[in-house]
Design an enzyme around this catalytic site. Structure first.
Site, PDB file in Angstrom:
ATOM      1  CG  PHE A 118      -1.784   1.170   1.403  1.00 30.27           C
ATOM      2  CD1 PHE A 118      -2.972   1.261   0.688  1.00 30.27           C
ATOM      3  CD2 PHE A 118      -1.455   2.213   2.263  1.00 30.27           C
ATOM      4  CE1 PHE A 118      -3.813   2.357   0.818  1.00 30.27           C
ATOM      5  CE2 PHE A 118      -2.292   3.314   2.412  1.00 30.27           C
ATOM      6  CZ  PHE A 118      -3.475   3.387   1.688  1.00 30.27           C
ATOM      7  CB  ALA A 119       2.375   3.145  -2.439  1.00 32.85           C
ATOM      8  N   GLY A 150       3.708  12.796   5.191  1.00 29.21           N
ATOM      9  CA  GLY A 150       3.633  11.653   6.104  1.00 29.21           C
ATOM     10  C   GLY A 150       2.327  11.738   6.853  1.00 29.21           C
ATOM     11  CG  PHE A 152       9.294   5.868   5.005  1.00 28.49           C
ATOM     12  CD1 PHE A 152      10.634   5.820   4.653  1.00 28.49           C
ATOM     13  CD2 PHE A 152       8.884   6.868   5.903  1.00 28.49           C
ATOM     14  CE1 PHE A 152      11.549   6.747   5.167  1.00 28.49           C
ATOM     15  CE2 PHE A 152       9.789   7.784   6.430  1.00 28.49           C
ATOM     16  CZ  PHE A 152      11.120   7.732   6.054  1.00 28.49           C
ATOM     17  N   GLY A 186      21.760  -6.582  31.958  1.00 31.87           N
ATOM     18  CA  GLY A 186      22.700  -6.556  30.825  1.00 31.87           C
ATOM     19  C   GLY A 186      22.384  -7.611  29.786  1.00 31.87           C
ATOM     20  CD  GLU A 237      -1.844   0.212   9.269  1.00 35.52           C
ATOM     21  OE1 GLU A 237      -3.013   0.379   9.661  1.00 35.52           O
ATOM     22  OE2 GLU A 237      -1.409  -0.856   8.822  1.00 35.52           O
TER      23      GLU A 237
HETATM   24  C1  LIG Z   1       9.059   0.973   8.753  1.00 36.87           C
HETATM   25  C2  LIG Z   1       7.997   1.815   8.128  1.00 36.87           C
HETATM   26  C3  LIG Z   1       7.068   1.223   7.271  1.00 36.87           C
HETATM   27  C4  LIG Z   1       6.082   2.005   6.657  1.00 36.87           C
HETATM   28  N1  LIG Z   1       5.225   1.422   5.759  1.00 36.87           N
HETATM   29  C5  LIG Z   1       4.390   2.216   5.026  1.00 36.87           C
HETATM   30  C6  LIG Z   1       3.609   1.668   3.955  1.00 36.87           C
HETATM   31  O1  LIG Z   1       3.604   0.451   3.710  1.00 36.87           O
HETATM   32  N2  LIG Z   1       2.854   2.519   3.217  1.00 36.87           N
HETATM   33  C7  LIG Z   1       2.807   3.855   3.442  1.00 36.87           C
HETATM   34  O2  LIG Z   1       2.118   4.563   2.734  1.00 36.87           O
HETATM   35  N3  LIG Z   1       3.529   4.403   4.471  1.00 36.87           N
HETATM   36  C8  LIG Z   1       4.319   3.623   5.257  1.00 36.87           C
HETATM   37  N4  LIG Z   1       5.069   4.168   6.268  1.00 36.87           N
HETATM   38  C9  LIG Z   1       4.980   5.587   6.536  1.00 36.87           C
HETATM   39  C10 LIG Z   1       4.369   5.947   7.878  1.00 36.87           C
HETATM   40  O3  LIG Z   1       2.991   5.744   7.868  1.00 36.87           O
HETATM   41  C11 LIG Z   1       4.779   7.392   8.201  1.00 36.87           C
HETATM   42  O4  LIG Z   1       6.160   7.357   8.505  1.00 36.87           O
HETATM   43  C12 LIG Z   1       3.991   7.998   9.339  1.00 36.87           C
HETATM   44  O5  LIG Z   1       2.663   8.213   8.971  1.00 36.87           O
HETATM   45  C13 LIG Z   1       4.589   9.305   9.839  1.00 36.87           C
HETATM   46  O6  LIG Z   1       4.925  10.178   8.793  1.00 36.87           O
HETATM   47  P1  LIG Z   1       6.378  10.849   8.766  1.00 36.87           P
HETATM   48  O7  LIG Z   1       7.368   9.746   8.948  1.00 36.87           O
HETATM   49  O8  LIG Z   1       6.499  11.663   7.556  1.00 36.87           O
HETATM   50  O9  LIG Z   1       6.423  11.755  10.056  1.00 36.87           O
HETATM   51  P2  LIG Z   1       5.899  13.273  10.154  1.00 36.87           P
HETATM   52  O10 LIG Z   1       4.528  13.372   9.634  1.00 36.87           O
HETATM   53  O11 LIG Z   1       6.917  14.188   9.561  1.00 36.87           O
HETATM   54  O12 LIG Z   1       5.857  13.480  11.719  1.00 36.87           O
HETATM   55  C14 LIG Z   1       6.986  13.902  12.487  1.00 36.87           C
HETATM   56  C15 LIG Z   1       6.502  14.095  13.930  1.00 36.87           C
HETATM   57  O13 LIG Z   1       5.536  15.152  13.992  1.00 36.87           O
HETATM   58  C16 LIG Z   1       4.345  14.677  14.605  1.00 36.87           C
HETATM   59  N5  LIG Z   1       3.199  15.345  14.016  1.00 36.87           N
HETATM   60  C17 LIG Z   1       2.896  15.505  12.708  1.00 36.87           C
HETATM   61  N6  LIG Z   1       1.735  16.154  12.567  1.00 36.87           N
HETATM   62  C18 LIG Z   1       1.274  16.410  13.823  1.00 36.87           C
HETATM   63  C19 LIG Z   1       0.124  17.052  14.343  1.00 36.87           C
HETATM   64  N7  LIG Z   1      -0.812  17.570  13.543  1.00 36.87           N
HETATM   65  N8  LIG Z   1      -0.005  17.147  15.693  1.00 36.87           N
HETATM   66  C20 LIG Z   1       0.938  16.627  16.521  1.00 36.87           C
HETATM   67  N9  LIG Z   1       2.056  16.015  16.066  1.00 36.87           N
HETATM   68  C21 LIG Z   1       2.213  15.896  14.753  1.00 36.87           C
HETATM   69  C22 LIG Z   1       4.347  13.176  14.316  1.00 36.87           C
HETATM   70  O14 LIG Z   1       3.508  12.476  15.228  1.00 36.87           O
HETATM   71  C23 LIG Z   1       5.814  12.838  14.480  1.00 36.87           C
HETATM   72  O15 LIG Z   1       6.119  12.688  15.845  1.00 36.87           O
HETATM   73  C24 LIG Z   1       6.023   3.395   6.921  1.00 36.87           C
HETATM   74  C25 LIG Z   1       6.933   3.965   7.820  1.00 36.87           C
HETATM   75  C26 LIG Z   1       7.924   3.210   8.404  1.00 36.87           C
HETATM   76  C27 LIG Z   1       8.892   3.884   9.334  1.00 36.87           C
END
Ligand SMILES: Cc1cc2nc3c(=O)[nH]c(=O)nc-3n(C[C@H](O)[C@H](O)[C@H](O)COP(=O)(O)OP(=O)(O)OC[C@H]3O[C@@H](n4cnc5c(N)ncnc54)[C@H](O)[C@@H]3O)c2cc1C
Length: 379
Positions: A122-123, A130, A155, A340, A363
């Site tokens: 799922f992309a 994010g 990701f 440890g 998610e």
């Molecule tokens: C191992 C892994 C697998 C993944 N698999 C998939 C996949 O299969 N398909 C897919 O589509 N995506 C996938 N993802 C993406 C994942 O869903 C996103 O990383 C996640 O939604 C967070 O987005 P970001 O990493 O850009 O963080 P950001 O959105 O940049 O967030 C950074 C920080 O800011 C906080 N933040 C952001 N907005 C707010 C707000 N309004 N209020 C308070 N805090 C906020 C966040 O909680 C976080 O702590 C995957 C990620 C990882 C790490």
């Protein structure tokens, strides 16, 4: 606690537990160490029909609901959350097809997923989109004979390994979230390539990759649901799959508690088992209680979904939020109880702790889950 699973659910649990012990556990450390995609394990799970669990019967599946999905995810995660992530990402990609696919799309995609002939991904996520998924830039512009995709996703779990991709892209870039659509893209379509493969803290037995689309043409029939429904499809999908992330967190925490309890019973310091110290006893008691509370919330939500509830977004977010925060705490305490030794790779608890972290992030991060819950409360 007894969750009074049906006979079939109990069979699914016992079978998954057996497969996790016999097939996954012997390979767990190597898959983690070398960050290997568990293709053979997924084939073994397919052979015993575990990939059919979440697929409707008419599409060749077993017709299970959220409860069955959570059972399998919990049991796999109890041994290896990386394998569970690979499994769940397949379900995450299949869910929009189950919910919004036409009969032809269901036949084309779900049958091969159920039989383990094809894996799915799922992309949605992009470098600048994010938590704020409405900021995606990938486009899927309609032409006379289909859609042309351009952009980069990052990701993406199962990226490169999957054959079927459910991609969220802008069909009407000026309309923002209302201009998003879900488009199916097959691996091998010209213009569709794979980029950077991520090196991760945990769930290392799962693949996380960048996807690139450069004038990638797909036929009109690859549109899922209606044009402009991509955002709704995404939300409805996550509402259904988030309890699965909760179940993953519960499994990880249970795996860590099992290990640490067995160790603590044998570990002697000051001439006594460390389980005779009240400081350790209270930690174990809190871990077990928090774990059971999370499990109860996850399965109550799954049952609510399976019973046909119309609106379960809040409960779904709550189960993911509560279970993942619990798993982070329980796995950290498991390492602490083992001292440890818990920090060393000779035992799997450090892996459980590394694996737990992702359940607070993907998610929708736990901040986003709190937002979903708060919006439901104050709307
Ligand atoms: C191992 C892994 C697998 C993944 N698999 C998939 C996949 O299969 N398909 C897919 O589509 N995506 C996938 N993802 C993406 C994942 O869903 C996103 O990383 C996640 O939604 C967070 O987005 P970001 O990493 O850009 O963080 P950001 O959105 O940049 O967030 C950074 C920080 O800011 C906080 N933040 C952001 N907005 C707010 C707000 N309004 N209020 C308070 N805090 C906020 C966040 O909680 C976080 O702590 C995957 C990620 C990882 C790490």
């Amino acid at each position: 606690m007894d969750y009074f699973f049906t006979e079939e659910q109990t069979m699914i649990r016992d079978l998954t537990r057996q497969m996790a012990q016999e097939v996954v556990k012997p390979q767990r450390a190597r898959l983690d160490e070398e960050s290997l995609f568990p293709r053979e394990i997924m084939q073994e799970l397919a052979k015993v029909d575990l990939l059919k669990v979440f697929i409707p019967e008419e599409a060749g599946g077993l017709g299970g609901g959220s409860t069955e999905m959570c059972i399998v995810t919990e049991e796999l995660s109890r041994v290896c959350a990386g394998v569970a992530t690979t499994y769940s990402a397949n379900a995450l990609a299949a869910m929009p097809i189950i919910l919004f696919g036409s009969e032809e799309q269901k036949k084309k995609y779900l049958g091969p997923i159920a039989r383990g002939e094809k894996f799915a991904a799922f992309a949605l996520t992009e470098a600048d989109a994010g938590s704020d998924a409405s900021r995606i830039k990938t486009t899927a512009i309609e032409t006379d004979d289909g859609y042309v995709l351009n952009g980069t996703k990052q990701f993406i779990t199962n990226g490169g390994e999957a054959d079927i991709y459910t991609v969220i892209a802008l069909t009407d870039p000026k309309r923002g979230p209302r201009g998003m659509s879900a488009i199916m893209v097959d691996k091998g379509t010209p213009g569709f390539t794979f980029g950077k493969e991520e090196r991760k803290l945990g769930i290392r037995a799962s693949k996380t990759t960048e996807l690139s689309f450069a004038d990638c043409k797909v036929p009109k029939e690859n549109l899922l649901g209606k044009r402009g429904m991509g955002f709704i499809i995404t939300i409805k999908t996550f509402d259904k799959t988030r309890p699965g992330v909760g179940a993953q967190a519960v499994g990880i925490a249970q795996g860590a508690l099992d290990e640490t309890l067995a160790y603590a019973k044998k570990r002697v310091q000051f001439g006594k088992s460390i389980t005779s110290f009240q400081g350790i006893q209270f930690m174990l008691a809190d871990m077990a209680t928090q774990l059971e509370a999370a499990r109860a919330l996850v399965y109550a939500t799954a049952r609510m979904i399976d019973a046909g509830a119309k609106d379960f977004g809040m409960e779904s977010a709550m189960s993911k939020l509560f279970a993942s925060d619990m798993a982070m705490k329980v796995t950290t305490d498991a390492v602490q109880i083992m001292g440890g030794y818990g920090y060393m790779k000779d035992y799997p608890v450090e892996k459980f702790m590394r694996d737990a972290k992702i359940t607070q992030i993907y998610e929708g991060t736990n901040q986003i889950q709190r937002q979903v819950i708060a919006h439901s409360l104050i709307k």
